[in-house]
Design a protein around this motif. Structure first.
Motif, PDB file in Angstrom:
ATOM      1  N   LYS A   1      23.486  87.009 -49.120  1.00 18.44           N
ATOM      2  CA  LYS A   1      22.568  87.893 -48.393  1.00 18.44           C
ATOM      3  C   LYS A   1      21.108  87.381 -48.388  1.00 18.44           C
ATOM      4  O   LYS A   1      20.822  86.438 -47.681  1.00 18.44           O
TER       5      LYS A   1
ATOM      6  N   ASN B   1      31.920  85.237 -54.907  1.00 17.92           N
ATOM      7  CA  ASN B   1      32.786  85.988 -55.820  1.00 17.92           C
ATOM      8  C   ASN B   1      34.099  85.255 -56.051  1.00 17.92           C
ATOM      9  O   ASN B   1      34.594  85.179 -57.177  1.00 17.92           O
TER      10      ASN B   1
ATOM     11  N   ASP C   1      28.097  90.768 -59.621  1.00 15.85           N
ATOM     12  CA  ASP C   1      28.005  90.572 -58.169  1.00 15.85           C
ATOM     13  C   ASP C   1      26.617  91.033 -57.732  1.00 15.85           C
ATOM     14  O   ASP C   1      26.347  92.218 -57.606  1.00 15.85           O
TER      15      ASP C   1
ATOM     16  N   SER D   1      28.877  82.380 -48.223  1.00 15.08           N
ATOM     17  CA  SER D   1      28.875  83.837 -48.078  1.00 15.08           C
ATOM     18  C   SER D   1      29.041  84.488 -49.439  1.00 15.08           C
ATOM     19  O   SER D   1      29.341  83.818 -50.440  1.00 15.08           O
ATOM     20  N   GLY D   2      28.893  85.812 -49.438  1.00 13.05           N
ATOM     21  CA  GLY D   2      29.000  86.554 -50.681  1.00 13.05           C
ATOM     22  C   GLY D   2      30.412  86.548 -51.243  1.00 13.05           C
ATOM     23  O   GLY D   2      30.626  86.352 -52.439  1.00 13.05           O
ATOM     24  N   VAL D   3      31.371  86.762 -50.361  1.00 12.77           N
ATOM     25  CA  VAL D   3      32.744  86.830 -50.858  1.00 12.77           C
ATOM     26  C   VAL D   3      33.195  85.481 -51.417  1.00 12.77           C
ATOM     27  O   VAL D   3      33.937  85.422 -52.396  1.00 12.77           O
TER      28      VAL D   3
ATOM     29  N   PHE E   1      32.159  96.913 -54.169  1.00 11.52           N
ATOM     30  CA  PHE E   1      32.486  96.116 -52.991  1.00 11.52           C
ATOM     31  C   PHE E   1      32.274  94.652 -53.340  1.00 11.52           C
ATOM     32  O   PHE E   1      31.203  94.265 -53.796  1.00 11.52           O
ATOM     33  N   HIS E   2      33.316  93.850 -53.123  1.00 17.07           N
ATOM     34  CA  HIS E   2      33.212  92.434 -53.483  1.00 17.07           C
ATOM     35  C   HIS E   2      33.591  91.497 -52.348  1.00 17.07           C
ATOM     36  O   HIS E   2      33.743  90.304 -52.567  1.00 17.07           O
ATOM     37  N   GLY E   3      33.751  92.029 -51.129  1.00 12.23           N
ATOM     38  CA  GLY E   3      33.993  91.152 -49.983  1.00 12.23           C
ATOM     39  C   GLY E   3      35.372  91.328 -49.385  1.00 12.23           C
ATOM     40  O   GLY E   3      36.189  92.103 -49.887  1.00 12.23           O
TER      41      GLY E   3
ATOM     42  N   VAL F   1      25.177  90.010 -54.923  1.00 11.12           N
ATOM     43  CA  VAL F   1      25.064  89.622 -53.516  1.00 11.12           C
ATOM     44  C   VAL F   1      24.090  90.530 -52.769  1.00 11.12           C
ATOM     45  O   VAL F   1      23.266  90.063 -51.980  1.00 11.12           O
ATOM     46  N   GLN F   2      24.165  91.839 -53.031  1.00 13.76           N
ATOM     47  CA  GLN F   2      23.301  92.770 -52.312  1.00 13.76           C
ATOM     48  C   GLN F   2      22.042  93.145 -53.112  1.00 13.76           C
ATOM     49  O   GLN F   2      20.959  93.266 -52.552  1.00 13.76           O
TER      50      GLN F   2
ATOM     51  N   GLU G   1      27.618  99.049 -51.198  1.00  7.56           N
ATOM     52  CA  GLU G   1      28.518  99.771 -50.283  1.00  7.56           C
ATOM     53  C   GLU G   1      28.985 101.076 -50.911  1.00  7.56           C
ATOM     54  O   GLU G   1      29.307 102.030 -50.206  1.00  7.56           O
TER      55      GLU G   1
ATOM     56  N   GLU H   1      28.699  95.242 -60.062  1.00  8.22           N
ATOM     57  CA  GLU H   1      27.415  95.121 -59.365  1.00  8.22           C
ATOM     58  C   GLU H   1      26.337  95.788 -60.226  1.00  8.22           C
ATOM     59  O   GLU H   1      26.589  96.834 -60.820  1.00  8.22           O
TER      60      GLU H   1
HETATM   61  C1  LIG Z   1      27.979  91.946 -48.775  1.00  7.96           C
HETATM   62  C2  LIG Z   1      28.594  91.910 -50.116  1.00  7.96           C
HETATM   63  C3  LIG Z   1      29.626  91.011 -50.430  1.00  7.96           C
HETATM   64  C4  LIG Z   1      30.282  90.133 -49.392  1.00  7.96           C
HETATM   65  O1  LIG Z   1      29.386  89.236 -48.835  1.00  7.96           O
HETATM   66  P1  LIG Z   1      29.823  88.469 -47.479  1.00  7.96           P
HETATM   67  O2  LIG Z   1      28.695  87.528 -47.247  1.00  7.96           O
HETATM   68  O3  LIG Z   1      29.973  89.502 -46.419  1.00  7.96           O
HETATM   69  O4  LIG Z   1      31.094  87.783 -47.769  1.00  7.96           O
HETATM   70  C5  LIG Z   1      30.082  90.976 -51.734  1.00  7.96           C
HETATM   71  N1  LIG Z   1      29.567  91.780 -52.672  1.00  7.96           N
HETATM   72  C6  LIG Z   1      28.572  92.645 -52.412  1.00  7.96           C
HETATM   73  C7  LIG Z   1      28.022  93.478 -53.508  1.00  7.96           C
HETATM   74  C8  LIG Z   1      28.073  92.759 -51.124  1.00  7.96           C
HETATM   75  O5  LIG Z   1      27.126  93.658 -50.858  1.00  7.96           O
END
Ligand SMILES: *Cc1c(COP(=O)(O)O)cnc(C)c1O
Length: 429
Positions: A270, A122, A233, A117-119, A148-150, A235-236, A205, A200
């Motif tokens: 993601k 991180n 980060d 997962s994203g968190v 937002f980091h999870g 992730v998104q 978020e 990011e």
């Molecule tokens: C969604 C998100 C996360 C967390 O990812 P998860 O898979 O929900 O743990 C971390 N950082 C960013 C920028 C995100 O958009």
């Protein structure tokens, strides 16, 4: 369509209330959910159990990179699951090695770690930062407001939003936030204990807020000067969504020194798995062996199945040139939204974002916005979009995000614009 789960006898088919009752009785109510019960999807469309069709411009929050029911993903899942799904990380297997190689060749010299997962990605970077600074007593990671980091304990400590921290103190120590896109504030916040900075490329978020080119280049310089790790980060905003593999590449296009820019660590998830859970971080070569044997791990991380799916997604993205598609269709969607904002400034205040990561900021007090006034404008606006047959994702109280599959077709973007316009025009009334 063949049901994957055997038909459950107690639920009357198509009964929205029955499914919701199952949730009310049995699922921890930690999410605010919309009144939609989804059934299946195909391409950029999702269907609910009553048979209604939605154009999915939310993409499951930037996850469903190839849309729904993509045959290449199904094939990768089926083929790899016949071979082997899971091995544990006590052993080697080809899909993990090949995926790491693919990501390294996309980013630059370094190595990858896989998680789910994203968190977790991180979290791995936070541990990397602590290991990096450990012998000098440095441990702190500076992040930004509205980031937002999870949702793990370290994730919420790193996140620059009070609402995710509320009720969960004490926070994990070693995280502080400063204003985003403010290099002077970052410089002023550094302490002798600081080991890393995490930002990011585009805050998701936080409302689809891109970093400025000067900010990114300035952070790189600051980290070099102070011997800090620059962590991004992604992730998104990563994985080709912005029209380049990484959002910082798109942001820095045509900027002097931009092509050389590389952070020291990048977290991913993601879109990487297109809906199959996988996360990863990449760490730049000088630091790639900091986390030695026994220092970090994940039972499921980088399983043959997850890696086979991620590899297949990369193959499709490359074959179908979806990076270019995200740029073209994203630019088309953005200019359509901008035209709409110009026409109806009382509803849409601004349009932001790059490629297929777009956001509209709603005007402060839209007079005719229906719905429960205890709900945010973004949630009420989302409900109107849903009623019109379109899914989008709120960010904060005022912003709607569009994070569709990156293979979204131009005609689908056009359809989306029409649906959004129908809602906006009615509000502008
Ligand atoms: C969604 C998100 C996360 C967390 O990812 P998860 O898979 O929900 O743990 C971390 N950082 C960013 C920028 C995100 O958009």
């Amino acid at each position: 369509m063949k049901d994957i789960v055997p038909s459950p006898p107690p639920i009357v088919r198509n009964d929205v209330a029955a499914v919701q009752a199952l949730f009310q009785q049995n699922v921890v109510p930690s999410y605010g959910r919309f009144d939609i019960v989804l059934s299946h999807g195909s391409g950029s469309y999702l269907y609910d159990i009553t048979g209604r069709r939605y154009l999915d411009l939310g993409g499951g929050i930037a996850v469903s990179s190839l849309g729904h029911g993509h045959p290449a993903i199904t094939e990768a899942l089926v083929e790899q699951s016949r071979k082997v799904i899971h091995t544990s990380n006590y052993y080697y297997h080809e899909p993990q090695g090949r995926l790491a190689q693919a990501l390294v060749s996309l980013i630059g010299p370094g190595k990858c770690f896989f998680c789910n997962s994203g968190v977790e990605a991180n979290e791995g970077l936070f541990k990397l930062a602590r290991k990096f600074g450990h012998d000098e007593g440095r441990f702190e990671v500076i992040t930004t407001n509205n980031s937002f980091h999870g949702r793990t304990l370290a994730g919420i400590a790193a996140t620059g939003q009070e609402k995710v921290k509320k009720g969960f103190d004490p926070m994990v120590p070693g995280f502080r936030q400063v204003p985003y896109n403010d290099l002077a504030a970052m410089r002023a916040a550094l302490s002798p204990a600081t080991a890393a900075i995490m930002v990011e490329g585009i805050q998701g978020e936080g409302g689809v807020m891109p970093a400025s080119p000067d900010y990114l280049l300035g952070l790189r310089q600051l980290c070099d000067e102070k011997k800090l790790l620059l962590l991004m980060d992604s992730v998104q905003c990563g994985h080709f969504r912005t029209g380049r593999y990484q959002s910082f590449q798109r942001i820095l296009e045509g900027v002097a020194g931009g092509e050389k820019f590389l952070p020291d660590g990048i977290s991913m998830a993601k879109s990487l798995g297109g809906g199959f859970p996988i996360g990863a971080f990449w760490v730049r070569a000088p630091y790639a062996d900091l986390l030695g044997p026994g220092s970090h791990g994940s039972t499921y991380g980088g399983s043959p199945l997850a890696c086979a799916v991620a590899l297949k997604i990369l193959e499709v993205i490359q074959r179908e040139k979806l990076e270019d598609n995200a740029r073209q269709v994203g630019d088309y969607l953005k200019s359509g939204l901008q035209a709409l904002a110009q026409k109806c400034p009382g509803v849409i205040q601004t349009v932001r974002g790059l490629g297929l990561m777009l956001g509209i900021e709603l005007a402060p007090n839209i007079p005719n916005l229906p719905g429960d006034s205890s709900k945010s404008q973004a949630v009420r606006f989302a409900n109107l979009l849903h009623a019109a047959g379109l899914l989008a994702i709120p960010a904060g109280a005022q912003i709607m995000r569009f994070l569709p599959p990156i293979n979204l077709r131009q005609v689908e973007a056009e359809e989306g614009l029409k649906l959004i316009e129908s809602v906006v025009a009615r509000l502008a009334g």
